[in-house]
Design a protein around this motif. Structure first.
Motif, short mmCIF file in Angstrom:
data_model
loop_
_atom_site.label_atom_id
_atom_site.label_comp_id
_atom_site.label_asym_id
_atom_site.label_seq_id
_atom_site.Cartn_x
_atom_site.Cartn_y
_atom_site.Cartn_z
N PHE A 267 45.10 43.73 58.30
CA PHE A 267 46.28 43.02 58.28
C PHE A 267 47.48 44.72 57.63
N THR A 268 48.75 44.69 57.82
CA THR A 268 49.46 45.84 57.10
C THR A 268 49.09 45.85 56.05
N GLU A 269 49.56 46.65 55.48
CA GLU A 269 49.83 47.26 54.47
C GLU A 269 50.22 46.48 53.22
N THR A 270 51.72 45.72 54.04
CA THR A 270 52.90 45.15 52.95
C THR A 270 52.39 43.31 53.07
N ASN A 271 51.86 43.09 54.35
CA ASN A 271 51.16 41.42 54.61
C ASN A 271 49.42 41.63 53.94
N PHE A 272 48.98 42.93 53.71
CA PHE A 272 47.34 42.87 52.89
C PHE A 272 47.83 42.63 51.39
N LEU A 273 49.17 43.52 51.08
CA LEU A 273 49.85 42.78 49.21
C LEU A 273 50.27 41.46 49.34
N LYS A 274 50.88 41.05 49.87
CA LYS A 274 51.41 39.72 49.98
C LYS A 274 50.83 39.04 49.84
N THR A 275 49.21 39.07 50.91
CA THR A 275 47.98 37.66 50.95
C THR A 275 46.58 37.88 49.45
N LEU A 276 46.67 39.37 49.16
CA LEU A 276 46.44 39.23 47.46
C LEU A 276 47.55 38.65 46.22
N ALA A 277 48.75 39.08 46.41
CA ALA A 277 49.26 38.51 45.61
C ALA A 277 49.28 36.59 45.31
N ASN A 278 49.68 36.20 46.94
CA ASN A 278 49.43 34.64 46.09
C ASN A 278 48.25 34.70 45.77
N HIS A 279 46.78 34.82 45.41
CA HIS A 279 45.65 34.59 45.00
C HIS A 279 46.10 34.58 43.10
N VAL A 280 47.30 35.68 42.56
CA VAL A 280 47.13 35.43 41.23
C VAL A 280 47.13 34.13 40.71
N LEU A 281 46.69 33.83 39.40
CA LEU A 281 46.86 33.08 39.52
C LEU A 281 47.84 32.84 37.26
N PRO A 282 48.16 31.56 37.65
CA PRO A 282 49.26 31.66 36.33
C PRO A 282 48.65 31.90 34.87
N LYS A 283 50.28 32.53 34.03
CA LYS A 283 49.90 33.08 33.05
C LYS A 283 48.86 32.06 31.93
N GLY A 284 48.09 31.58 31.06
CA GLY A 284 47.35 31.28 30.85
C GLY A 284 46.38 30.12 30.83
N PHE A 285 46.19 30.24 32.38
CA PHE A 285 45.46 28.85 33.25
C PHE A 285 43.81 29.79 32.86
N ARG A 286 42.73 28.72 32.62
CA ARG A 286 41.60 29.14 32.13
C ARG A 286 40.79 28.13 33.94
N ARG A 287 40.36 29.60 34.66
CA ARG A 287 39.44 29.15 36.03
C ARG A 287 38.19 28.84 36.25
N ILE A 288 37.48 28.87 34.33
CA ILE A 288 36.22 28.34 34.23
C ILE A 288 36.45 27.31 33.31
N ARG A 289 35.44 26.68 33.49
CA ARG A 289 35.27 25.61 31.98
C ARG A 289 34.23 24.83 32.63
N GLU A 290 34.07 24.11 31.10
CA GLU A 290 32.28 23.68 30.51
C GLU A 290 32.23 22.31 30.28
N TYR A 291 31.68 21.97 30.54
CA TYR A 291 31.49 20.07 30.24
C TYR A 291 30.18 19.72 30.09
N GLY A 292 30.10 18.22 28.98
CA GLY A 292 29.05 17.46 28.70
C GLY A 292 28.35 18.03 27.59
N PHE A 293 26.65 18.18 28.35
CA PHE A 293 26.67 19.21 27.27
C PHE A 293 26.08 20.95 27.59
#
Length: 359
Positions: A267-293
């Motif tokens: 990657f170029t440095e700018t493209n790498f940072l752009k690619t990295l930023a694409n994976h930032v999750l929205p504020k307040g979103f829980r990426r780990i969740r538990e269900y059932g028992f």
């Protein structure tokens, strides 16, 4: 190894380009100041040697590769305490490429729908085919090994179902849990229906194509938990996997999942940072969740299941938070002052703090 904080600092024109939303800017800026002179710090003292030490604050952002190591260890320890004496399956649900083009402004709605419909599909099919409700731990990942945008959810599912109406618990002893295509079809209908109600646009031909779902046996579950913990709350890329090429580009080293062959991507440095930023999750979103028992509110039910099947989770001490050790006597130091800026420490103590050593 490339330090991401230094990389962001070097490319501040990208940080302030106006192309990042608030969540992306906050994440990259946190990485930039994490454990550097831009952040405040804590003054520690040693009772034995009567010396002081200055430690820079970490940013605490969940996207930062330098932070959250202790939280990862605590999560893995908690999950191991809840292991059951049965087989474990990893169910992975992905979405077609067309749904990966959904605008970033609606991603939080999309991720919420993704979690809701995938969990409901698993629970509904499990009840229909196995006569009970499963326990699950789900983790959302957004990246492939090459940092491509590839949202998918891993569910760790013990091969046990409970039926509260009949007051029964059943262990699944077969090496098979759910029919993958049946689950994929059910998930497809639920997700597209949910997106329609949320006014999120998508191509209508998605109703007629085959969706991908994998359901793999993972033994006793410990290996699956170890896999998830490596990518759980850390950033999407390890700094140890990054290096510079002779042309000044960034080289990402990775292992291809199917062939297990070591490969690299530039990657170029700018493209790498752009690619990295694409994976930032929205504020307040829980990426780990538990269900059932396995949900937090079902501790009594889980304890009963452990007693029924004589589960003996490994007895391991709870991971302790890292301690600052004195360089002379190697004993733990005590906190003397919170939130001190480096300039004050230099003026009062007369010495510059040691740089943070990245792991």
């Amino acid at each position: 190894m490339i330090l991401l904080g230094t990389l962001v600092l070097k490319n501040q024109h990208f940080l302030h380009s106006g192309h990042l939303d608030d969540d992306q800017f906050r994440a990259l800026n946190s990485i930039r100041i994490c454990r550097t002179t831009f952040a405040a710090g804590v003054v520690y003292g040693c009772d034995n040697c009567e010396i002081t030490n200055f430690v820079y604050h970490s940013c605490g952002n969940r996207f930062c590769p330098n932070c959250q190591n202790h939280k990862t260890s605590l999560w893995l320890h908690r999950q191991k305490e809840r292991l059951l004496a049965c087989n474990y399956f990893m169910i992975t649900l992905t979405v077609p490429a067309e749904l990966r083009r959904i605008p970033r402004r609606t991603r939080k709605q999309f991720f919420e729908a993704f979690f809701k419909t995938s969990a409901d599909a698993i629970k509904e099919l499990t009840y229909d085919r196995l006569g009970g409700t499963p326990g699950m731990v789900g983790v959302l990942h957004t990246n492939s090994r090459t940092l491509g945008y590839h949202p998918h959810i891993h569910y760790i599912v013990p091969a046990i179902v409970i039926n509260k109406g009949e007051n029964t618990v059943k262990k699944i002893t077969k090496k098979y849990f759910l029919h993958q295509q049946a689950l994929a079809n059910l998930f497809r209908g639920k997700l597209l229906s949910k997106l329609t109600r949320a006014n999120i646009q998508f191509p209508k031909h998605l109703y007629g194509i085959k969706w991908q779902v994998d359901c793999d046996l993972k033994g006793n579950g410990a290996s699956a938990l170890e896999y998830l913990s490596r990518y759980l709350v850390k950033g999407v890329v390890s700094q140890n996997a990054l290096s510079y090429t002779q042309d000044g580009n960034i080289c990402l080293n990775y292992i291809e999942s199917k062939t297990k062959i070591h490969k690299s991507k530039e990657f170029t440095e700018t493209n790498f940072l752009k690619t990295l930023a694409n994976h930032v999750l929205p504020k307040g979103f829980r990426r780990i969740r538990e269900y059932g028992f396995l949900a937090p509110a079902a501790k009594k039910t889980l304890t009963k299941i452990q007693l029924i099947y004589h589960a003996t989770p490994p007895i391991e001490p709870k991971p302790q938070a890292p301690k600052v050790l004195c360089k002379c006597c190697k004993k733990p130091m005590k906190i003397l002052i919170h939130k001190v800026h480096e300039e004050w420490y230099i003026r009062v103590i007369g010495a510059r703090p040691p740089p943070y050593e990245h792991q």
